[in-house]
Structure formats: structure tokens, C-alpha cells
Motif scaffolding. Structure first.
Motif, PDB file in Angstrom:
ATOM      1  N   ARG A   1     -47.156 -51.071 -99.494  1.00  0.00           N
ATOM      2  CA  ARG A   1     -47.862 -50.464-100.637  1.00  0.00           C
ATOM      3  C   ARG A   1     -47.426 -51.111-101.944  1.00  0.00           C
ATOM      4  O   ARG A   1     -48.248 -51.413-102.805  1.00  0.00           O
ATOM      5  CB  ARG A   1     -47.601 -48.955-100.693  1.00  0.00           C
ATOM      6  N   ARG A   2     -46.118 -51.316-102.094  1.00  0.00           N
ATOM      7  CA  ARG A   2     -45.620 -51.948-103.325  1.00  0.00           C
ATOM      8  C   ARG A   2     -46.171 -53.360-103.458  1.00  0.00           C
ATOM      9  O   ARG A   2     -46.582 -53.778-104.535  1.00  0.00           O
ATOM     10  CB  ARG A   2     -44.094 -51.959-103.332  1.00  0.00           C
ATOM     11  N   ALA A   3     -46.197 -54.104-102.359  1.00  0.00           N
ATOM     12  CA  ALA A   3     -46.697 -55.478-102.388  1.00  0.00           C
ATOM     13  C   ALA A   3     -48.180 -55.512-102.749  1.00  0.00           C
ATOM     14  O   ALA A   3     -48.648 -56.437-103.404  1.00  0.00           O
ATOM     15  CB  ALA A   3     -46.462 -56.155-101.039  1.00  0.00           C
ATOM     16  N   ALA A   4     -48.914 -54.497-102.333  1.00  0.00           N
ATOM     17  CA  ALA A   4     -50.345 -54.439-102.627  1.00  0.00           C
ATOM     18  C   ALA A   4     -50.614 -53.844-104.003  1.00  0.00           C
ATOM     19  O   ALA A   4     -51.762 -53.725-104.416  1.00  0.00           O
ATOM     20  CB  ALA A   4     -51.058 -53.622-101.558  1.00  0.00           C
ATOM     21  N   GLY A   5     -49.557 -53.446-104.695  1.00  0.00           N
ATOM     22  CA  GLY A   5     -49.727 -52.884-106.032  1.00  0.00           C
ATOM     23  C   GLY A   5     -50.122 -51.420-106.028  1.00  0.00           C
ATOM     24  O   GLY A   5     -50.580 -50.894-107.031  1.00  0.00           O
ATOM     25  N   GLN A   6     -49.943 -50.755-104.905  1.00  0.00           N
ATOM     26  CA  GLN A   6     -50.291 -49.339-104.818  1.00  0.00           C
ATOM     27  C   GLN A   6     -49.052 -48.499-105.092  1.00  0.00           C
ATOM     28  O   GLN A   6     -47.944 -48.847-104.683  1.00  0.00           O
ATOM     29  CB  GLN A   6     -50.835 -48.997-103.431  1.00  0.00           C
ATOM     30  N   ALA A   7     -49.265 -47.397-105.764  1.00  0.00           N
ATOM     31  CA  ALA A   7     -48.162 -46.497-106.061  1.00  0.00           C
ATOM     32  C   ALA A   7     -47.843 -45.635-104.843  1.00  0.00           C
ATOM     33  O   ALA A   7     -48.695 -45.407-103.989  1.00  0.00           O
ATOM     34  CB  ALA A   7     -48.528 -45.598-107.239  1.00  0.00           C
ATOM     35  N   ALA A   8     -46.619 -45.183-104.795  1.00  0.00           N
ATOM     36  CA  ALA A   8     -46.221 -44.258-103.732  1.00  0.00           C
ATOM     37  C   ALA A   8     -46.933 -42.931-103.953  1.00  0.00           C
ATOM     38  O   ALA A   8     -47.298 -42.591-105.081  1.00  0.00           O
ATOM     39  CB  ALA A   8     -44.712 -44.063-103.756  1.00  0.00           C
ATOM     40  N   PRO A   9     -47.152 -42.177-102.899  1.00  0.00           N
ATOM     41  CA  PRO A   9     -47.807 -40.881-103.067  1.00  0.00           C
ATOM     42  C   PRO A   9     -47.015 -39.995-104.026  1.00  0.00           C
ATOM     43  O   PRO A   9     -45.789 -40.002-104.023  1.00  0.00           O
ATOM     44  CB  PRO A   9     -47.811 -40.281-101.660  1.00  0.00           C
ATOM     45  N   ASP A  10     -47.725 -39.266-104.845  1.00  0.00           N
ATOM     46  CA  ASP A  10     -47.110 -38.368-105.814  1.00  0.00           C
ATOM     47  C   ASP A  10     -46.495 -37.185-105.068  1.00  0.00           C
ATOM     48  O   ASP A  10     -47.171 -36.499-104.304  1.00  0.00           O
ATOM     49  CB  ASP A  10     -48.181 -37.893-106.800  1.00  0.00           C
ATOM     50  N   ALA A  11     -45.211 -36.934-105.309  1.00  0.00           N
ATOM     51  CA  ALA A  11     -44.506 -35.861-104.606  1.00  0.00           C
ATOM     52  C   ALA A  11     -45.106 -34.496-104.922  1.00  0.00           C
ATOM     53  O   ALA A  11     -45.226 -33.641-104.040  1.00  0.00           O
ATOM     54  CB  ALA A  11     -43.021 -35.889-104.956  1.00  0.00           C
ATOM     55  N   SER A  12     -45.506 -34.275-106.164  1.00  0.00           N
ATOM     56  CA  SER A  12     -46.066 -32.965-106.511  1.00  0.00           C
ATOM     57  C   SER A  12     -47.415 -32.750-105.815  1.00  0.00           C
ATOM     58  O   SER A  12     -47.732 -31.639-105.394  1.00  0.00           O
ATOM     59  CB  SER A  12     -46.211 -32.803-108.021  1.00  0.00           C
TER      60      SER A  12
END
Length: 135
Positions: free
Chosen positions: A23-34
């Protein structure tokens, strides 16, 4: 044999760390914990007795509305020498019994499609109307 081949060609899911790196390599953010907490809270609420009662009440209301719609259509069936009766509702399946002239009519399939369309249009979700065959 085919099932075994399909299982052999499937690759295992990547471990969570690898998925996060991808995900980081593709420029995607990690899922929001909230957002995840909110989602799980909603899922937990769905398992409460109150939610089950609400779902049962909604299903009963839906059956009542389907019965009323079929009752509205019955005069048309009777005018042609037939009749339609609601047998039961199982999820999105509406089981009806056709009798009289409708029971052996070649156009019964089209008639059931019309009933199905009416129920779907009024209730706002898809239903399948299926004839119940009684011997």
C-alpha cells in the motif's frame, strides 16, 4: 479434479506487513483506525437483541406490504378466471400459488414477472416471485 486445479493455482494472501508495504509503495494510505472502530461498532450493534427485533419487525412489515400488493392484484386474476395467493416469503423469494385458469396458463410466467416487477418497484429492492406447486 477441476477444484483441485483451482486450489493449486491460487496464491496465498500476503502477510499483513507485506500488504502494508505494498500500500505504501502504491501511494495508498493505511486504513483509518477510527473508521475501522466505527465499522466494528456498527457490526457489534447488529448482533444485539434490539437489532434482531428491528430486523424481524421490518421483515414482518415487508410481508404485510407484499400481501397487500397481491391482494390489490387479485381482482384482475379473478376476472380472468384464476387467482393468486401468497404462500410465504423467504428473504427475497416470494412464493405464490396460482389457481383456476392461471394454474395451467401458458402466460403464467409473464404474469408472475409482472407481479415480481410490481413488488420490486413498490418495495425498492429485488424480489423473485416463484410459483408454489401443490399436488
Amino acid at each position: 479434479m477441476r477444484d483441485m486445479q483451482d486450489d493449486d493455482t491460487k496464491s496465498p494472501a500476503p502477510p499483513p506487513a507485506a500488504a502494508a508495504a505494498a500500500r505504501r509503495a502504491a501511494g495508498q494510505a493505511a486504513p483509518d483506525a477510527s473508521a475501522l472502530r466505527d465499522r466494528f461498532a456498527k457490526l457489534a450493534q447488529a448482533d444485539t437483541p434490539e437489532a434482531a427485533t428491528d430486523a424481524a419487525a421490518a421483515a414482518d412489515d415487508e410481508v404485510t406490504r407484499i400481501r397487500a400488493l397481491i391482494d390489490e392484484m387479485r381482482p384482475t386474476f379473478r376476472r380472468d378466471g384464476g387467482d393468486i395467493e401468497l404462500v410465504r416469503v423467504e428473504g427475497a423469494k416470494v412464493i405464490v400459488h396460482l389457481s383456476g385458469a392461471c394454474a395451467g396458463c401458458m402466460l403464467a410466467g409473464q404474469t408472475l414477472y409482472g407481479v415480481q416487477k410490481r413488488i420490486t418497484d413498490v418495495l425498492g429492492r429485488p424480489f423473485r416471485v416463484i410459483p408454489d406447486i401443490r399436488h
